[in-house]
Design an enzyme around this catalytic site. Structure first.
Site, PDB file in Angstrom:
ATOM      1  N   HIS A  26      26.823  19.824  53.641  1.00 34.93           N
ATOM      2  CA  HIS A  26      27.527  20.813  52.843  1.00 34.93           C
ATOM      3  C   HIS A  26      28.850  21.183  53.114  1.00 34.93           C
ATOM      4  CE1 HIS A  26      27.310  25.006  54.812  1.00 34.93           C
ATOM      5  NE2 HIS A  26      27.172  24.086  55.807  1.00 34.93           N
ATOM      6  N   CYS A  35      34.571  25.144  57.804  1.00 36.20           N
ATOM      7  CA  CYS A  35      33.519  24.796  56.990  1.00 36.20           C
ATOM      8  C   CYS A  35      33.806  24.642  55.551  1.00 36.20           C
ATOM      9  CB  CYS A  35      32.466  26.125  56.907  1.00 36.20           C
ATOM     10  SG  CYS A  35      31.643  26.240  58.753  1.00 36.20           S
ATOM     11  N   HIS A  39      30.523  18.830  55.942  1.00 34.55           N
ATOM     12  CA  HIS A  39      30.034  18.787  57.418  1.00 34.55           C
ATOM     13  C   HIS A  39      28.545  18.829  57.107  1.00 34.55           C
ATOM     14  CE1 HIS A  39      30.414  23.065  56.734  1.00 34.55           C
ATOM     15  NE2 HIS A  39      29.319  23.283  57.552  1.00 34.55           N
ATOM     16  N   HIS A  41      24.619  19.758  59.347  1.00 36.41           N
ATOM     17  CA  HIS A  41      23.763  20.631  60.382  1.00 36.41           C
ATOM     18  C   HIS A  41      22.374  20.134  60.471  1.00 36.41           C
ATOM     19  CE1 HIS A  41      26.601  23.990  60.027  1.00 36.41           C
ATOM     20  NE2 HIS A  41      26.549  23.912  58.926  1.00 36.41           N
ATOM     21  N   HIS A  79      18.229  15.122  54.814  1.00 37.01           N
ATOM     22  CA  HIS A  79      19.248  14.105  54.525  1.00 37.01           C
ATOM     23  C   HIS A  79      19.811  14.157  53.193  1.00 37.01           C
ATOM     24  CE1 HIS A  79      17.509  13.145  58.284  1.00 37.01           C
ATOM     25  NE2 HIS A  79      18.870  12.482  58.573  1.00 37.01           N
ATOM     26  N   GLU A 125      21.412  27.532  61.124  1.00 39.91           N
ATOM     27  CA  GLU A 125      22.138  26.835  60.839  1.00 39.91           C
ATOM     28  C   GLU A 125      22.813  26.061  62.233  1.00 39.91           C
ATOM     29  OE1 GLU A 125      25.383  27.184  57.250  1.00 39.91           O
ATOM     30  OE2 GLU A 125      26.555  27.680  59.263  1.00 39.91           O
TER      31      GLU A 125
END
Length: 144
Positions: A26, A35, A39, A41, A79, A125
Site C-alpha cells: 500500500h 509511507c 511499500h 507489510h 498479496h 502493521e
C-alpha cells in the site's frame, strides 16, 4: 467416562482468539514520509470472539474462525495492493475498523456462530505497531 461428566466446566463468557498473517502492499495518501511511497507489510491480524461455551464447552470452533477470516479477509487482501481494494486511505486505523465491520457482519450470518460476538480486532502493521478496535467502541459510537 465423558458421557457421565459434564462437557462444559462453567458457563462463564470466554474469549477465543486466533491470529493470521497476510502480505500486502500500500501507500498512504496525504502523508509526508516514507509511507507515502509504495511499500509492503506482513500484516498480523488478531481476531477475538467472545461468548458463553455451548454444552460441549466450545464458544466457537477455531476452524470456523479460520474459515471466516480466510473468506472475508485473506482471499480479498493477501498479496494485493490495498489501495485498489478499498475506497479509503489504507492506514492501519482505517483498515482495522473496516475489517472489524466486515468480520462482524459475516459472523452474524454464520449459523454455527450463535450467541457470540466479535469482541476485538487487532491489526499489526509491523512487529511493534498495531491498531485495534473493540466491540464496546462500536456500540458506543452507534448509540451516540
Amino acid at each position: 467416562m465423558v458421557a457421565q461428566n459434564p462437557l462444559r466446566y462453567r458457563a462463564l463468557p470466554v474469549s477465543v482468539v486466533k491470529q493470521f498473517t497476510f502480505d500486502a502492499a500500500h501507500r498512504l495518501e496525504a502523508y509526508e514520509g516514507k509511507c507515502a511511497q509504495l511499500h509492503g507489510h506482513t500484516y498480523r491480524l488478531e481476531v477475538e470472539i467472545k461468548g458463553h461455551p455451548d454444552p460441549r464447552g466450545l464458544v466457537i470452533d477455531f476452524n470456523e474462525i479460520k474459515a471466516l477470516v480466510e473468506r472475508v479477509v485473506l482471499e480479498r487482501f493477501d498479496h494485493r495492493y490495498l489501495n485498489d481494494e478499498v475506497p479509503f486511505n489504507t492506514t492501519a486505523e482505517n483498515l482495522v475498523v473496516f475489517l472489524y465491520e466486515e468480520l462482524a457482519k459475516a459472523l452474524r450470518q454464520t449459523p454455527q456462530a450463535t450467541d457470540v460476538n466479535l469482541e476485538r480486532v487487532r491489526l499489526w502493521e509491523t512487529p511493534t505497531s498495531y491498531a485495534e478496535v473493540q466491540r464496546e467502541d462500536i456500540i458506543r459510537r452507534e448509540t451516540e
